[in-house]
Design an enzyme around this catalytic site. Structure first.
Site, mmCIF file in Angstrom:
data_model
loop_
_atom_site.group_PDB
_atom_site.id
_atom_site.type_symbol
_atom_site.label_atom_id
_atom_site.label_comp_id
_atom_site.label_asym_id
_atom_site.label_seq_id
_atom_site.Cartn_x
_atom_site.Cartn_y
_atom_site.Cartn_z
ATOM 1 N N THR A 140 0.538 -0.981 -0.208
ATOM 2 C CA THR A 140 -0.109 -0.488 -0.095
ATOM 3 C C THR A 140 0.202 1.221 -0.570
ATOM 4 O O THR A 140 2.096 1.027 0.577
ATOM 5 C CB THR A 140 -0.675 0.137 1.548
ATOM 6 O OG1 THR A 140 -1.895 -1.204 1.117
ATOM 7 C CG2 THR A 140 -1.566 0.717 1.495
ATOM 8 N N GLY A 185 -6.737 -3.278 7.878
ATOM 9 C CA GLY A 185 -7.598 -2.140 7.967
ATOM 10 C C GLY A 185 -8.835 -2.158 8.469
ATOM 11 O O GLY A 185 -8.772 -1.484 9.530
ATOM 12 N N ARG A 201 -15.149 -5.370 0.126
ATOM 13 C CA ARG A 201 -14.891 -4.788 1.334
ATOM 14 C C ARG A 201 -14.102 -3.877 1.070
ATOM 15 O O ARG A 201 -12.885 -3.400 0.275
ATOM 16 C CB ARG A 201 -14.152 -5.796 1.585
ATOM 17 C CG ARG A 201 -13.210 -5.506 3.119
ATOM 18 C CD ARG A 201 -11.728 -4.742 2.739
ATOM 19 N NE ARG A 201 -10.683 -5.077 3.826
ATOM 20 C CZ ARG A 201 -9.513 -4.366 3.815
ATOM 21 N NH1 ARG A 201 -8.868 -3.663 2.854
ATOM 22 N NH2 ARG A 201 -9.075 -4.253 4.902
ATOM 23 N N THR A 253 -1.067 2.634 6.159
ATOM 24 C CA THR A 253 -1.080 1.364 6.223
ATOM 25 C C THR A 253 -1.065 0.226 6.882
ATOM 26 O O THR A 253 -0.029 -0.237 8.167
ATOM 27 C CB THR A 253 0.689 0.525 5.530
ATOM 28 O OG1 THR A 253 0.351 -0.572 5.124
ATOM 29 C CG2 THR A 253 2.345 0.971 5.613
ATOM 30 N N GLY A 254 -1.659 -1.174 7.203
ATOM 31 C CA GLY A 254 -1.246 -2.512 8.063
ATOM 32 C C GLY A 254 -3.141 -2.448 7.599
ATOM 33 O O GLY A 254 -4.155 -2.909 6.473
HETATM 34 N N1 ASP Z 1 -4.681 -0.665 5.196
HETATM 35 C C1 ASP Z 1 -5.431 -1.518 3.839
HETATM 36 C C2 ASP Z 1 -6.271 -2.197 3.792
HETATM 37 O O1 ASP Z 1 -6.367 -2.634 4.787
HETATM 38 C C3 ASP Z 1 -4.136 -2.667 3.563
HETATM 39 C C4 ASP Z 1 -2.697 -2.141 3.452
HETATM 40 O O2 ASP Z 1 -2.075 -1.354 3.759
HETATM 41 O O3 ASP Z 1 -1.656 -2.642 3.060
HETATM 42 O O4 ASP Z 1 -7.007 -1.964 2.270
#
Ligand code: ASP
Length: 311
Positions: A169, A223, A197, A220-221
């Site tokens: 991301t 979500g 989603r 990021t992470g």
């Molecule tokens: N935060 C993003 C999501 O949940 C994914 C990511 O940051 O890798 O869609």
């Protein structure tokens, strides 16, 4: 008076540092992060806005197939690509977002158009695509987003019900010469996510937040945790209500609240005087920053001595 301070921080996703990472791949990630920093810094150096700088940096990463945003987005459980993005201007708390979009080449540019050209904050799905097309934002055939690497990652997990956090991301936060802050985040979401989603990246307050009084944040992470904790806004609120520094607020949000809830991820942030933070509780977060002096720093590993360099 010295030259007005600028700062730009970017991320290219948080997650597990894959054993399959080769020195060549690492170099490619450093180069792509560096390129995004140079493009964003060029805007800031010439007196451009933080908003332009974060859009430019994120566009650069969206166009690079290495990242899970735009070109290199991950696949949903039914083998499609659905992207989310959001942008926020700290000067006036204006924000724009698109989610569940499948044919917009640069979702962050569409999010900005929503902010600047509609009375709304968020458009999703076919409505967002129709608006983007009318606004002159580039539309591509969904095959544009296909990459072998993401397809292979999906093959490994597609028969299971759960999602997977794939590094990639992208996001950017900036402080410009005029003292304005802005933040932007763009993603393909979680690998193998359910059809329809929507994650935190398209949600103002979770995946993105900017307020000139406090800071600009991009997340990021995993979500769902960022949405439940309203993490990006929480960092701003911790600074505003409890008087914490950016670094302290980020620690509290990621290393305490996120950790206690069992969530994984990271954030980048910049405050109104140009302090920057890049905090994560995963193996790593691809990241980088550049300040007024134009010296770029990029990192793909988990500490400052390992796999990182300044140019
Ligand atoms: N935060 C993003 C999501 O949940 C994914 C990511 O940051 O890798 O869609």
């Amino acid at each position: 008076m010295g030259h007005p301070r600028t700062a730009l921080v970017i991320h290219g996703g948080a997650g597990r540092y894959k054993s399959g990472m080769t020195p060549e791949k690492e170099r490619a990630f450093h180069a792509a992060l560096n390129e995004a920093l140079l493009q964003g810094h060029q805007v800031l150096r010439l007196g451009g806005s933080a908003l332009d700088a974060v859009e430019r940096a994120v566009n650069s990463l969206e166009d690079c197939p290495l990242f899970n945003a735009g070109r290199g987005s991950v696949f949903t459980h039914n083998g499609k690509i659905e992207m989310d993005a959001a942008i926020m201007d700290g000067k006036n708390l204006c924000a724009g977002s698109v989610a569940f979009v499948t044919s917009i080449k640069n979702p962050i540019t569409a999010a900005r158009a929503v902010m600047e050209r509609t009375e709304h904050v968020m458009l999703v799905g076919p409505g967002a695509e129709e608006f983007a097309r009318d606004a002159g934002v580039t539309i591509v055939d969904p095959s544009y987003f296909f990459t072998e690497a993401r397809w292979e990652s999906w093959q490994k997990i597609k028969n299971q019900e759960h999602t997977e956090l794939n590094l990639g991301t992208v996001g950017a936060v900036a402080l410009d010469q005029h003292g304005n802050l802005a933040a932007a985040t763009s993603t393909g979401g979680m690998n193998n996510k359910k059809f329809g989603r929507i994650g935190d990246s398209g949600i103002v307050g979770a995946g993105v937040y900017a307020n000139n009084r406090t800071c600009a944040i991009s997340s990021t992470g995993h979500g769902e945790y960022f949405m439940r904790l309203c993490s990006a806004y929480d960092i701003s609120a911790l600074m505003e209500y409890r008087g914490l520094s950016l670094e302290e607020a980020a620690q509290e949000a990621i290393n305490r609240k996120m950790h206690d809830l069992g969530g994984t991820g990271g954030i980048i942030g910049v405050d109104r005087v140009g302090n920057v933070t890049m905090d994560f509780n995963t193996d790593t977060m691809f990241r980088g920053y550049v300040k007024t002096d134009g010296v770029t720093w990029t990192g793909v590993g988990d500490d400052v001595t390992h796999k990182e360099f300044r140019t």
